[in-house]
Write an enzyme that holds these catalytic residues in place. Structure first.
Site, short mmCIF file in Angstrom:
data_model
loop_
_atom_site.label_atom_id
_atom_site.label_comp_id
_atom_site.label_asym_id
_atom_site.label_seq_id
_atom_site.Cartn_x
_atom_site.Cartn_y
_atom_site.Cartn_z
N GLU A 141 0.86 -1.18 0.00
CA GLU A 141 0.00 0.00 0.00
C GLU A 141 0.89 1.23 0.00
O GLU A 141 1.75 1.38 0.87
CB GLU A 141 -0.92 0.02 1.22
CG GLU A 141 -1.88 -1.15 1.30
CD GLU A 141 -2.85 -1.05 2.47
OE1 GLU A 141 -3.20 0.09 2.87
OE2 GLU A 141 -3.27 -2.11 2.99
N THR A 150 -0.16 -8.67 4.42
CA THR A 150 0.04 -8.24 3.03
C THR A 150 1.15 -7.20 2.92
O THR A 150 1.94 -7.22 1.98
CB THR A 150 -1.26 -7.67 2.46
OG1 THR A 150 -1.75 -6.65 3.35
CG2 THR A 150 -2.31 -8.77 2.32
N GLU A 159 -5.13 -13.81 -1.20
CA GLU A 159 -4.68 -13.45 0.14
C GLU A 159 -5.22 -14.37 1.23
O GLU A 159 -4.89 -14.20 2.40
CB GLU A 159 -5.04 -11.99 0.42
CG GLU A 159 -4.29 -11.03 -0.47
CD GLU A 159 -4.81 -9.60 -0.40
OE1 GLU A 159 -4.15 -8.71 -0.97
OE2 GLU A 159 -5.89 -9.37 0.20
N GLN A 175 -9.50 -14.80 -5.04
CA GLN A 175 -9.66 -14.31 -6.40
C GLN A 175 -8.72 -15.08 -7.31
O GLN A 175 -7.94 -15.92 -6.86
CB GLN A 175 -9.34 -12.82 -6.48
CG GLN A 175 -7.92 -12.48 -6.06
CD GLN A 175 -7.69 -10.98 -5.99
OE1 GLN A 175 -8.61 -10.21 -5.82
NE2 GLN A 175 -6.45 -10.57 -6.11
N GLU A 183 -17.07 -3.28 -3.96
CA GLU A 183 -16.02 -4.29 -4.12
C GLU A 183 -16.58 -5.70 -4.10
O GLU A 183 -16.14 -6.58 -4.84
CB GLU A 183 -14.96 -4.13 -3.03
CG GLU A 183 -13.84 -5.15 -3.17
CD GLU A 183 -12.77 -5.02 -2.11
OE1 GLU A 183 -11.72 -5.67 -2.25
OE2 GLU A 183 -12.98 -4.28 -1.14
#
Length: 680
Positions: free
Chosen positions: A393, A408, A473, A540, A616
């Site tokens: 990020e 992450t 994730e 995903q 989302e």
């Protein structure tokens, strides 16, 4: 049979004008505010989220302006001073949702405007249109018209409202004067939540025809500071039956992120808008959007898909700017979700459609990363590696902005390869060798050096990448994640190509490692998501990204095995873009039915009333998930339209149409602005 033709832009004028004339391919209108999720108007610098409540704005988001979310937290993008709230009284009664009829709202995507219309009793018809001005990007403009059905007295009150988390507000009203020109300015200045930034908002009323004539014809202004956090300016006027009052409220907002003196600069933008004729000001805004829409997607035969696709493209254009060197967060400028940080969402999902259709915005997205290359190199050193290691990020600083508790931020390393992939693709499309020398290759080299230091050599001469969080994730701290390894292979290969393009000698070990990074397989040849994957539900697509966009897995048998194995394993609450990968791959395999099914599944469950804003997930309500927009657009561009990014630039292979679609037209592709038409 599919007939593909390449035509000059002028050929499409007739069909394009027809869609526009129908006033539906470009406009989304609602007459219901039930379960309301708004649609943002934005210009790449500020995002203004309208409300279903009359003359109200939910919030204003300031791009690339961050302060810490809490004393011990990470950075979070700022919610700005709300400069676009108005209150209208008619004959002493406040106009509200309770006393109106015939309410409607329309998003005009072509002009990036948002219009609300209604009738107030039997007294007036009212409309107002909201703009985030593309030409004056730190400002907004609210154009208001009140048509009287009988003699009425109106009072208009505008507010500058500061979020309660701000500090030390200074709220003023001053009438500035230069010779005979007077400029009334309502202004509020305050410190952001932990006082990292000073933020200033200024605003004024504009009476159009009145404003250009004698001063004494203007209504008298009344200043009322409700409290330190609510600064108001009002005027009153009588409107005679059969006449209209047309006026505007314009405001600007600046911060110390972009200006040394945001207080004075916000005033200057307001004065510019005040003294520029309305027609000129708004035409400049519309002309810039007309230029953006030279890159467009036109679907004939399926109006709903046309609106959905154009709404996705509208948001990517609204959230980006070609003159900013800024990137786009997952929610763009529609909310503070994910703290407004920059993820792989940009490089892998939003960037490819923009690269095809608008190289100016695409260049800003990659330049955002190269401007933060030094911080990425510092991070690599800090973790014991070489080269450049990008944060999962990112914010304005370029340092890691992921909350420390999230694995992450420490272990999702494919982001570094994703950046390299975006950089080489920019060169593939633009062939800008100067950019490659100054920004592109220095980035590719540092990222290749990172992967050399990051891999572990196995006894058989192969290489592994250990202890990572992959695109899925749900599986933290695994070895040889398929997409991480595949993206590293691709980044190393692109560094070799970049060196050769500039006449340089690539480092030998780059190619050696790229050829020998492990991709694990099940006994039947299906690709394993990581070295110990045992069939768990995934967040995903991960493995399937090796087929698209990486093209590492290219034989049809393995592609189909991977598709059939992993599609049922995607979690129902996975993010919107996941199924778009499957849709692209099926389209490229010539399976229009499955491609269209997955195209719709990739976003339709995430649409929110009344305009179709994407959340989302299927149960979320945060507008607008720009990552999902990128995924659905890639299905159209790289799937149905058959466009491919290659060393020879953009080429088209084997396009395919869904049954509902009569034709698909992609306008403004690449630097030469080609038009691709796919017809049934």
């Amino acid at each position: 049979m599919i007939k593909t033709t390449l035509k000059i832009l002028a050929i499409l004028v007739t069909s394009f004008s027809a869609i526009n004339a129908q006033n539906d391919g470009w406009n989304i209108t609602t007459t219901s505010n039930e379960n309301y999720t708004g649609i943002v108007v934005a210009n790449g610098r500020i995002g203004i989220l309208p409300s279903e409540k009359l003359f109200k704005t939910e919030q204003i988001i300031l791009n690339n302006v961050y302060d810490k979310e809490s004393p011990l937290g990470v950075s979070r993008i700022l919610k700005g001073i709300n400069f676009q709230d108005i209150e209208i009284e008619i004959d002493g009664e406040i106009v509200s949702e309770d006393n109106i009829a015939n309410w409607s709202q329309t998003l005009n995507m072509k002009e990036a405007s948002f219009t609300t219309r209604f009738d107030f009793k039997n007294k007036a018809s009212i409309s107002y249109t909201m703009y985030a001005l593309r030409n004056v990007p730190y400002s907004g403009y609210l154009d208001i018209s009140i048509s009287a059905k009988k003699d009425i007295d109106i009072k208009a009150t505008a507010s500058l409202t500061i979020p309660k988390e701000y500090h030390d507000p200074i709220s003023t009203f001053r009438i500035l004067q230069d010779l005979e020109t007077t400029m009334p300015i309502l202004q509020t200045v305050a410190k952001s939540r932990l006082k990292r930034h000073t933020v200033a908002a200024s605003g004024t009323f504009i009476w159009h025809d009145i404003n250009s004539t004698r001063e004494h014809q203007r209504p008298e202004l009344y200043h009322n500071k409700i409290d330190d956090y609510n600064n108001q300016l009002s005027f009153s006027k009588t409107i005679r039956k059969g006449t209209s009052l047309n006026f505007a409220w314009t405001a600007a907002q600046c911060s110390t992120q972009d200006f040394n003196d945001p207080q004075n600069e916000s005033e200057r933008f307001v004065i510019f808008n005040l003294l520029t004729p309305k027609e000129d000001l708004l035409n400049q805004h519309k002309d810039l959007w007309n230029t953006l829409w030279k890159g467009d997607i036109i679907i004939e035969g399926d109006l709903q898909s046309q609106q959905d696709v154009r709404l996705a493209l509208y948001h990517l254009y609204a959230f980006g700017r070609g003159d900013s060197n800024l990137s786009i967060a997952p929610m763009g400028l529609s909310s503070q979700n994910y703290n407004g940080h920059i993820f792989w969402d940009t490089e892998l999902w939003m960037y490819p459609p923009l690269l095809l259709l608008n190289q100016d915005i695409a260049r800003s997205l990659v330049n955002y990363r190269s401007d933060r290359l030094d911080k990425a190199k510092q991070k690599a050193i800090n973790f014991g590696y070489k080269g450049a290691m990008f944060p999962w990020e990112s914010d304005d600083t370029g340092e890691e902005a992921t909350p420390a508790w999230a694995l992450t931020g420490t272990f999702e390393h494919h982001i570094t390869a994703d950046v390299a992939i975006a950089f080489w693709n920019y060169y593939r499309v633009t062939k800008d060798k100067l950019w490659l020398a100054e920004r592109g290759y220095p980035m590719l080299k540092e990222i290749a050096d990172y992967w050399v230091s990051r891999v572990s050599k196995n006894g058989d001469g192969s290489y592994s990448i250990k202890n990572v969080v992959g695109a899925n994730e749900f599986a933290p701290n695994v070895d040889d994640n398929a997409f991480t390894n595949g993206s590293a292979i691709t980044a190393l290969e692109y560094a070799v190509l970049g060196a050769k393009e500039l006449g340089l000698t690539p480092i030998d070990i780059w190619g050696d490692i790229a050829k020998n990074i492990k991709i694990h397989k099940f006994p039947d040849g299906t690709t394993m998501e990581h070295s110990n994957y045992n069939g768990d539900i995934i967040k995903q697509a991960d493995v399937n990204l090796l087929t698209f966009p990486l093209n590492i897995i290219s034989d049809k048998e393995t592609i189909l095995k991977d598709l059939k194995y992993y599609e049922p394993k995607i979690a129902k609450e996975g993010p919107a873009m996941g199924k778009s990968v499957f849709a692209v791959i099926y389209a490229r395999l010539g399976d229009a039915e499955n491609a269209f099914r997955l195209f719709k599944e990739s976003y339709e469950p995430n649409k929110r009333a009344p305009f179709g804003a994407l959340s989302e997930t299927a149960t979320g309500h945060e507008p607008y998930f720009a990552t999902g927009a990128g995924g659905m657009l890639q299905t159209v561009l790289f799937g149905f339209a058959g466009l491919h990014l290659t060393e020879d630039g953009i080429i088209q292979k084997d396009p395919i149409l869904p049954k509902l679609w009569k034709s698909l037209t992609i306008k403004g592709v690449g630097t030469d602005k080609r038009t691709y038409v796919v017809e049934d």
